[in-house]
Motif scaffolding. Structure first.
Motif, mmCIF file in Angstrom:
data_model
loop_
_atom_site.group_PDB
_atom_site.id
_atom_site.type_symbol
_atom_site.label_atom_id
_atom_site.label_comp_id
_atom_site.label_asym_id
_atom_site.label_seq_id
_atom_site.Cartn_x
_atom_site.Cartn_y
_atom_site.Cartn_z
ATOM 1 N N GLY A 471 0.873 -1.178 0.181
ATOM 2 C CA GLY A 471 0.037 -0.159 0.008
ATOM 3 C C GLY A 471 0.965 1.365 0.100
ATOM 4 O O GLY A 471 0.384 2.511 0.468
ATOM 5 N N GLU A 472 1.938 1.170 -0.453
ATOM 6 C CA GLU A 472 3.200 2.349 -0.454
ATOM 7 C C GLU A 472 3.166 2.763 -1.762
ATOM 8 O O GLU A 472 2.944 2.301 -2.664
ATOM 9 C CB GLU A 472 4.325 1.926 0.132
ATOM 10 C CG GLU A 472 4.264 1.546 1.747
ATOM 11 C CD GLU A 472 5.495 1.379 2.216
ATOM 12 O OE1 GLU A 472 6.188 2.110 3.076
ATOM 13 O OE2 GLU A 472 6.109 0.429 2.050
ATOM 14 N N THR A 473 3.496 4.088 -1.983
ATOM 15 C CA THR A 473 3.550 4.788 -3.202
ATOM 16 C C THR A 473 5.192 5.080 -3.385
ATOM 17 O O THR A 473 5.915 5.452 -2.414
ATOM 18 C CB THR A 473 2.936 6.250 -3.393
ATOM 19 O OG1 THR A 473 1.622 5.793 -3.264
ATOM 20 C CG2 THR A 473 3.251 6.891 -4.816
ATOM 21 N N ALA A 474 5.440 4.583 -4.712
ATOM 22 C CA ALA A 474 7.265 4.661 -4.869
ATOM 23 C C ALA A 474 7.273 5.851 -5.764
ATOM 24 O O ALA A 474 6.634 6.106 -6.684
ATOM 25 C CB ALA A 474 7.575 3.477 -5.727
ATOM 26 N N VAL A 475 8.435 6.698 -5.590
ATOM 27 C CA VAL A 475 9.002 7.874 -5.994
ATOM 28 C C VAL A 475 10.366 7.453 -6.352
ATOM 29 O O VAL A 475 11.031 7.406 -5.550
ATOM 30 C CB VAL A 475 8.793 9.109 -5.235
ATOM 31 C CG1 VAL A 475 9.516 10.385 -6.168
ATOM 32 C CG2 VAL A 475 7.172 9.449 -5.108
ATOM 33 N N LEU A 476 10.672 7.610 -7.800
ATOM 34 C CA LEU A 476 11.899 7.153 -7.998
ATOM 35 C C LEU A 476 13.070 8.323 -8.250
ATOM 36 O O LEU A 476 12.265 9.556 -8.603
ATOM 37 C CB LEU A 476 11.806 6.369 -9.252
ATOM 38 C CG LEU A 476 10.991 5.261 -9.414
ATOM 39 C CD1 LEU A 476 11.074 4.307 -10.795
ATOM 40 C CD2 LEU A 476 11.161 4.150 -8.037
ATOM 41 N N LEU A 477 14.189 8.246 -7.994
ATOM 42 C CA LEU A 477 15.110 9.287 -8.434
ATOM 43 C C LEU A 477 16.138 8.694 -9.188
ATOM 44 O O LEU A 477 16.622 7.322 -9.152
ATOM 45 C CB LEU A 477 15.938 9.790 -7.048
ATOM 46 C CG LEU A 477 16.841 10.679 -7.141
ATOM 47 C CD1 LEU A 477 16.398 12.173 -7.611
ATOM 48 C CD2 LEU A 477 17.834 10.912 -5.784
ATOM 49 N N GLY A 478 16.457 9.312 -10.251
ATOM 50 C CA GLY A 478 17.484 8.844 -11.393
ATOM 51 C C GLY A 478 18.275 9.910 -12.069
ATOM 52 O O GLY A 478 18.009 11.207 -11.578
ATOM 53 N N ASP A 479 19.291 9.247 -12.825
ATOM 54 C CA ASP A 479 20.087 10.280 -13.470
ATOM 55 C C ASP A 479 19.863 10.388 -15.128
ATOM 56 O O ASP A 479 20.703 10.858 -15.823
ATOM 57 C CB ASP A 479 21.648 10.315 -13.230
ATOM 58 C CG ASP A 479 21.894 8.726 -13.785
ATOM 59 O OD1 ASP A 479 20.997 8.034 -14.309
ATOM 60 O OD2 ASP A 479 23.243 8.445 -13.392
ATOM 61 N N GLY A 480 18.626 9.658 -15.364
ATOM 62 C CA GLY A 480 18.223 9.629 -16.804
ATOM 63 C C GLY A 480 19.020 8.170 -17.280
ATOM 64 O O GLY A 480 18.214 7.832 -18.510
ATOM 65 N N LYS A 481 19.815 7.546 -16.855
ATOM 66 C CA LYS A 481 20.287 6.214 -17.284
ATOM 67 C C LYS A 481 20.127 5.325 -16.477
ATOM 68 O O LYS A 481 19.963 4.067 -16.995
ATOM 69 C CB LYS A 481 22.154 6.585 -17.496
ATOM 70 C CG LYS A 481 22.200 7.452 -18.596
ATOM 71 C CD LYS A 481 23.838 7.517 -18.614
ATOM 72 C CE LYS A 481 24.297 8.612 -19.474
ATOM 73 N NZ LYS A 481 25.595 8.656 -19.600
#
Length: 669
Positions: A471-481
């Motif tokens: 029941g959790e929401t995922a927010v992703l962090l990335g560098d484009g690759k």
């Protein structure tokens, strides 16, 4: 005058139309013995000294004791009879003043029955009994008035809570003004230890404010600039500058008082039953008493004096005093107690409905949960440190107003993570954002943002599926690759929710159902944490209405708990609509049947317990009153019931049911 409405529960008369003087109102209400006063009359005096019935009853006792003394000394009859007559007239004056006009109008109430009984006793020469009956009924009336006034004090304490004047800055000067002269926009100075006179918004200063008068919570609430404060709250620490946002008649406290007064005026179903019963019961007793006085002498040769005496005893003991007061005092006590503890119940009907609930439906967001997402976990990927990932994410989200962005910023603030500056920032609606932080291109947002940017997600896919199942929401962090970190966010459960659900079950609510628009995985996770067995997910507002209708059809009585705004349609369909966090929320105050003024779910089990206790007390009072009456009436026919015993039975029953009702004041959260 266009209309007048009398509220005995609140000791208040409302007049619509041209303003009338106090003298004029008293003349209009003289027939029904209604007296009004501006403000509280003789506030320094006690109940016993300002109540005329008490003084008259006390004087009647003096003459009654003198008469018994002379009778014991075997003094001749004329002075003894004279003293008994004085005791009768003085002790029964208030009763006769209200009783005989009612007889003229053929309205048979307790005063008219007692007036006939005392007059009849005098007519057949029972001076002693007449005096004792008049005195004892005066005692009964005094005790009932005292206990009823005690029940009213819970509301009166609210009325007196807010100060009548405040210090306001005007034209560069501090002025102490009556609250009626303070306008919206005025700047109010509230010193430490002072009560707030008006609702407003803090513009300067920080303090802790005790809002017990509004929310029932005695733990002070920290406030600072832009925080809302309410009239009747106590400023416990620093000085505050408060900009007034509502006139005195529109403050939250004023609204609470008005709604509680209206609630006390409304008739509960049990009260309506008592009124209907008394409407037919009293004339029937009058006819029965007349038959008891006339039939035995005319058809069976019984002495007239004894037959009339038995009829008078029947009139006294059958007087429905206890029955009439059995319900109103219980309702006034329960509603007043609830208001003092931050729960607004809008009438006897809703009090009784609340006590009969077997099913409780809950909205999820803002009711069982906090209503705002929080970062529950920061999961680094590819060797990035948690602090570094949080700093990058917070820097990107600093320009966003999205609730998920605020949650990440709040987490960085809690961890004391420094927030930098993002260059070439771009918000991507519905997806996330991108920018350059310390020369590095960074992307943050939903998995869909990275899918559209062709960033591989295979390595983190199992983790994303696990978060969704919880029941959790995922927010992703990335560098484009590649993905560098995952932030798990959830609208976390309130700490009190599991305990409140458990206490509701112990209080007699058999089923708790959660209704939410969230997807099934989130709904299941929250329901499990809260201890709720049944939930319905993926519901639109109209689906919630249908769900409540379905539950009501199967269980008949259902409560719906929500925020009073988005859930208003479902609350309206439920037997009882219960709004959370009504302090300062006009919509909640208007739409709900029961309002929990604080954002505190623990008040819900208290309200159910109080309502169930009120139902028990009302049933006990009605049952005891009827049993006492029928038993005493039975004793009339063998001739075992004297006038003295009759008045003791009547007075005792009335006082006992009133004292039983006052127990409701002592129930606490």
């Amino acid at each position: 005058m266009a209309d007048a409405r009398l509220n005995f529960g609140a000791s208040k008369v409302t007049i619509v139309g041209k303003k009338l003087s106090t003298e004029k109102i008293n003349r209009l209400g003289a027939f029904d013995d209604i007296q009004v006063a501006e403000g509280e009359p003789d506030e320094g005096a006690s109940f016993w000294t300002r109540n005329r019935q008490v003084r008259m009853t006390a004087l009647s006792l003096v003459f009654l004791l003198l008469a018994f003394l002379l009778q014991w000394l075997q003094v001749s009859k004329p002075p003894v009879i004279g003293l008994f007559l004085l005791a009768t007239v003085i002790g029964g004056w208030e009763t006769a003043r209200k009783g005989f006009p009612s007889l003229i109008q053929l309205q048979f109430d307790m005063n008219s029955l007692m007036s006939v009984a005392v007059s009849g006793a005098l007519a057949i020469g029972y001076w002693e009994e007449a005096a004792v009956v008049a005195f004892l009924f005066g005692v009964s009336e005094s005790l009932q008035a005292y206990t009823t006034s005690k029940a009213r004090r819970s509301l009166k304490s609210l009325v007196e809570w807010a100060p009548r004047e405040a210090t306001v800055r005007r034209e560069g000067q501090l002025k102490v003004l009556p609250v009626e002269e303070i306008a919206i926009g005025d700047m109010m100075l509230v010193k430490p230890g002072e009560k707030l006179a008006m609702d407003g918004v803090v513009t300067a200063g920080r303090s802790a404010v005790n809002q017990a008068a509004i929310t029932g919570e005695s733990v002070p609430v920290p406030v600072g600039p832009q925080d809302e404060v309410y009239a009747g709250s106590i400023n416990e620490e620093g000085a505050l500058d408060v900009r007034v946002t509502k006139r005195v008649e529109d403050t939250t406290l004023a609204r609470i008082i008005d709604l509680v007064e209206e609630a006390q005026e409304q008739r509960a179903p049990s009260q309506a039953f008592v009124d209907r019963f008394a409407k037919y019961y009293t004339p029937a007793i009058m006819i029965l008493a007349a038959g008891l006085a006339w039939v035995p002498p005319l058809f069976f040769g019984s002495p007239w004096i004894s037959s009339i005496y038995d009829a008078l005893a029947l009139l006294i003991v059958a007087c429905p005093c206890a029955l009439v007061v059995s319900t109103p005092v219980a309702i006034v006590s329960a509603i007043g107690n609830a208001a003092q503890n931050g729960v607004l119940i809008k009438g006897g009907l809703h009090l009784e409905n609340m006590g009969a609930l077997r099913v409780m439906a809950f909205d999820k967001t803002g009711t069982l949960t906090r209503g705002e997402p929080r970062v529950t976990r920061v999961i680094p990927v590819h060797g990035v440190e948690k602090a570094e990932a949080l700093a990058l994410a917070a820097t990107l989200e600093a320009r966003s107003e999205h609730p998920l962005a605020r949650a990440i910023l709040q987490k960085a603030k809690e961890k004391a993570i420094p927030i930098g500056e993002a260059h070439d920032f771009e918000a991507i609606p519905g997806r996330g954002a991108r920018g350059v932080v310390d020369g590095r291109e960074c992307w943050i947002g939903s998995p869909r943002l990275f899918e559209e940017n062709h960033t591989p997600l295979q390595a983190v896919q199992p983790l994303l599926e696990e978060l969704q199942s919880q029941g959790e929401t995922a927010v992703l962090l990335g560098d484009g690759k590649q993905i560098t970190a995952i932030f798990a966010l959830a609208d976390t459960l309130r700490d009190i929710s599991p305990q409140a659900i458990a206490e509701l079950r112990r209080a007699g609510v058999k089923r708790s159902v959660m209704l939410t628009g969230d997807h099934r995985a989130t709904a299941q996770a929250i329901a499990t944490q809260a201890g709720i067995q049944e939930y319905r997910a993926d519901l639109l507002p109209e689906d919630k209405v249908e769900a409540v209708k379905e539950l009501r059809e199967s269980d008949h009585r259902i409560g719906m708990v929500g925020d009073g705004i988005n859930d208003a349609p479902a609350m309206a369909v439920a037997t009882t609509g219960i709004a959370m966090g009504g302090a300062g929320t006009d919509t909640a105050l208007e739409t709900a049947d029961v309002v929990l003024m604080a954002d505190d779910l623990s008040k819900l089990p208290f309200t159910v317990r109080l309502s169930r206790a009120a139902l028990r007390v009302i049933k006990q009072n009605i049952g005891f009153s009827l049993l006492t009456k029928f038993a005493a009436v039975y004793l009339v026919f063998p001739g075992w019931l004297t006038l003295w015993l009759a008045i003791f039975a009547d007075m005792g029953a009335a006082v006992l049911v009133t004292l039983n009702s006052l127990r409701l004041i002592r129930i606490r959260p």
